[in-house]
Design a protein around this motif. Structure first.
Motif, short mmCIF file in Angstrom:
data_model
loop_
_atom_site.label_atom_id
_atom_site.label_comp_id
_atom_site.label_asym_id
_atom_site.label_seq_id
_atom_site.Cartn_x
_atom_site.Cartn_y
_atom_site.Cartn_z
N PRO A 68 0.84 -1.00 0.28
CA PRO A 68 -0.21 0.37 0.19
C PRO A 68 1.08 1.34 -0.22
O PRO A 68 0.27 2.50 -0.91
N THR A 69 2.09 0.79 1.15
CA THR A 69 2.78 2.44 0.31
C THR A 69 3.31 2.64 -1.04
O THR A 69 3.47 3.97 -1.45
N ASN A 70 3.50 1.38 -1.63
CA ASN A 70 3.67 1.94 -3.15
C ASN A 70 3.31 2.87 -3.71
O ASN A 70 3.40 3.84 -4.73
N ASP A 71 1.96 2.48 -3.59
CA ASP A 71 0.86 3.15 -3.82
C ASP A 71 0.51 5.07 -3.55
O ASP A 71 0.01 5.46 -4.41
N ILE A 72 0.61 5.24 -2.47
CA ILE A 72 1.46 6.29 -2.25
C ILE A 72 2.23 6.75 -2.94
O ILE A 72 2.34 7.91 -3.02
N ALA A 73 3.57 6.37 -2.73
CA ALA A 73 5.06 6.93 -3.27
C ALA A 73 4.88 7.24 -4.64
O ALA A 73 5.34 7.90 -5.23
N VAL A 74 4.53 6.23 -5.28
CA VAL A 74 4.41 6.42 -6.82
C VAL A 74 3.06 7.77 -7.47
O VAL A 74 3.38 7.32 -8.43
N ARG A 75 2.68 8.08 -6.27
CA ARG A 75 1.97 9.49 -6.50
C ARG A 75 2.88 10.87 -6.41
O ARG A 75 2.38 11.54 -6.23
N GLY A 76 4.38 10.28 -6.01
CA GLY A 76 4.93 11.32 -5.93
C GLY A 76 4.94 12.01 -4.09
O GLY A 76 5.65 12.95 -4.07
N ILE A 77 4.66 11.52 -3.66
CA ILE A 77 3.86 11.33 -2.24
C ILE A 77 4.58 10.48 -1.31
O ILE A 77 4.16 9.68 -1.42
N PRO A 78 5.66 10.98 -0.18
CA PRO A 78 6.09 9.95 1.11
C PRO A 78 5.44 9.66 1.88
O PRO A 78 4.26 9.95 1.28
N PRO A 79 4.70 7.97 2.14
CA PRO A 79 4.13 7.35 2.72
C PRO A 79 4.38 8.10 4.26
O PRO A 79 5.39 7.64 4.79
N MET A 80 3.69 8.16 4.73
CA MET A 80 3.60 8.52 6.61
C MET A 80 2.66 7.96 7.22
O MET A 80 3.67 7.49 8.39
N TRP A 81 1.58 7.69 7.04
CA TRP A 81 0.47 6.99 7.94
C TRP A 81 -0.03 5.52 7.33
O TRP A 81 -0.12 5.02 6.51
N LEU A 82 0.04 4.51 8.26
CA LEU A 82 -0.48 3.30 7.97
C LEU A 82 -1.67 2.84 9.06
O LEU A 82 -1.83 3.35 10.53
N SER A 83 -3.02 2.45 8.74
CA SER A 83 -4.23 1.78 9.50
C SER A 83 -3.90 0.44 9.11
O SER A 83 -4.13 -0.04 8.07
N VAL A 84 -4.02 -1.00 10.00
CA VAL A 84 -3.40 -1.77 10.21
C VAL A 84 -4.76 -2.44 10.14
O VAL A 84 -4.68 -2.39 11.57
N ALA A 85 -5.81 -3.57 9.76
CA ALA A 85 -6.66 -4.25 9.93
C ALA A 85 -5.65 -6.19 9.91
O ALA A 85 -6.05 -6.44 8.81
N LEU A 86 -5.84 -6.48 11.06
CA LEU A 86 -5.51 -8.14 10.54
C LEU A 86 -6.78 -9.17 10.89
O LEU A 86 -7.12 -8.32 12.10
N LEU A 87 -7.27 -10.06 10.01
CA LEU A 87 -7.30 -11.23 10.27
C LEU A 87 -7.19 -12.23 10.42
O LEU A 87 -6.84 -12.64 9.30
N LEU A 88 -7.77 -13.08 11.55
CA LEU A 88 -6.56 -14.03 11.89
C LEU A 88 -7.01 -15.57 11.70
O LEU A 88 -8.77 -15.22 12.75
N PRO A 89 -6.90 -16.85 11.32
CA PRO A 89 -7.96 -17.36 11.30
C PRO A 89 -7.95 -18.48 13.26
O PRO A 89 -6.60 -17.67 13.49
#
Length: 326
Positions: A68-89
């Motif tokens: 997901p940070t790649n998709d921010i960086a290819v906008r020419g914008i540095p990735p700064m924040w992440l919100s992470v949802a983990l679904l575990l069996p």
């Protein structure tokens, strides 16, 4: 429906036309090939993107950050924040979660991004761990997928299929060895997981590129088709110039996966005007990032992408890697 991305026609018909209220701040919204939303906050731009990571288990934490940070960086914008949802069996143990979150922490620190929230849950709704991550950043300008223009040169960094090879070398390690892949290739391919980020090179050439894109599912072929589709152009590629590392070729061949049509996170596709090409290449050299010129942008023809004898007419390429998880 088939495993993998929803076809563009279905997206246009039942997803993209249902996007809630119209807000004037939204500069770039949902569209085929566009990597992240762009929101104008008064002369500065927020890039936002959400990605689910479903095609790996042992590398899940790294990929959950890098992709997901790649998709921010290819906008020419540095990735700064992440919100992470983990679904575990239910069969996942605390030690597995410890490994997963350690990977997320290491990758986020490497990129200078903060994990600011999310959700963690054990559920019978999944059969293997799944991470859904939203990444965001703020910048003064932005690049789109749709900016490629006839005459531009197409630059590609690293190797086609490298993300797929890293998954095959880790999640399918024993099967790869059984199929005759050399232990050395398995080891080298497993290390490619740490080369999945394109943030450094994307940010380095952002002011020179007319478009940038991060090829994920469907690989380099699909990524180029999305650039061509979004930009209203065609792209002609010399297949001999598309780099495929030896270990990637060996693993993909063993599993019947085409390296040009499978997960290729870590590759940056950038279209650059000829008069800016030298500077872009020099910046990549200074970073120590391998790259190649693989083709040129042309006026729209009867196809989106031509790679040797292959013609791609739709921005949707089925990725066979996902069938290994079904």
């Amino acid at each position: 429906m088939k495993i993998g991305k929803i076809p563009p026609g279905v997206l246009q018909g039942v997803v993209f036309r249902r996007t809630g209220a119209q807000r004037k701040e939204v500069v770039v919204g949902p569209a085929v090939g566009e990597d992240a939303a762009i929101i104008d906050i008064g002369g500065r731009y927020v890039a936002v993107h959400t990605d689910p990571i479903t095609g790996s288990v042992k590398l899940l934490g790294y990929l959950a950050v890098y992709i997901p940070t790649n998709d921010i960086a290819v906008r020419g914008i540095p990735p700064m924040w992440l919100s992470v949802a983990l679904l575990l069996p239910p069969e996942v143990e605390e030690g597995d979660l410890d490994v997963l979150t350690a990977q997320i922490d290491a990758a986020a620190r490497e990129l200078g991004a903060a994990v600011v929230g999310g959700h963690t849950e054990v559920t019978t709704a999944v059969t293997r761990p799944v991470a859904v991550v939203t990444a965001a950043g703020v910048g003064e300008r932005y690049v789109t997928t749709s900016g490629a223009r006839p005459g531009d040169v197409v630059l590609m960094t690293k190797s086609a299929g490298q993300e797929a090879a890293s998954i095959l070398a880790t999640d399918f390690r024993e099967e790869a060895l059984r199929r005759g892949v050399s232990p050395a290739s398995v080891e080298r391919a497993g290390e490619l997981a740490r080369a999945v980020s394109v943030a450094r090179e994307a940010l380095a050439v952002a002011d020179l590129a007319t478009s940038m894109h991060d090829p994920t599912e469907g690989g380099v072929a699909n990524g180029l088709a999305e650039v061509a589709y979004a930009s209203g152009v065609s792209i002609e590629v010399d297949p001999g110039s598309v780099v495929v590392y030896r270990e990637v070729e060996e693993l993909c061949s063993a599993f019947g996966v085409d390296p040009l049509e499978t997960l290729s996170s870590g590759v940056l596709l950038a279209t650059v005007p000829p008069d800016r090409l030298g500077e872009a290449e020099e910046r990549l050299r200074k970073l120590g990032v391998s790259f190649s010129q693989i083709g040129r942008v042309t006026e729209r023809r009867g196809y989106l992408v031509k790679i040797g004898d292959r013609l791609y007419r739709e921005p949707h390429v089925e990725d066979k890697l996902f069938t290994l998880f079904s």
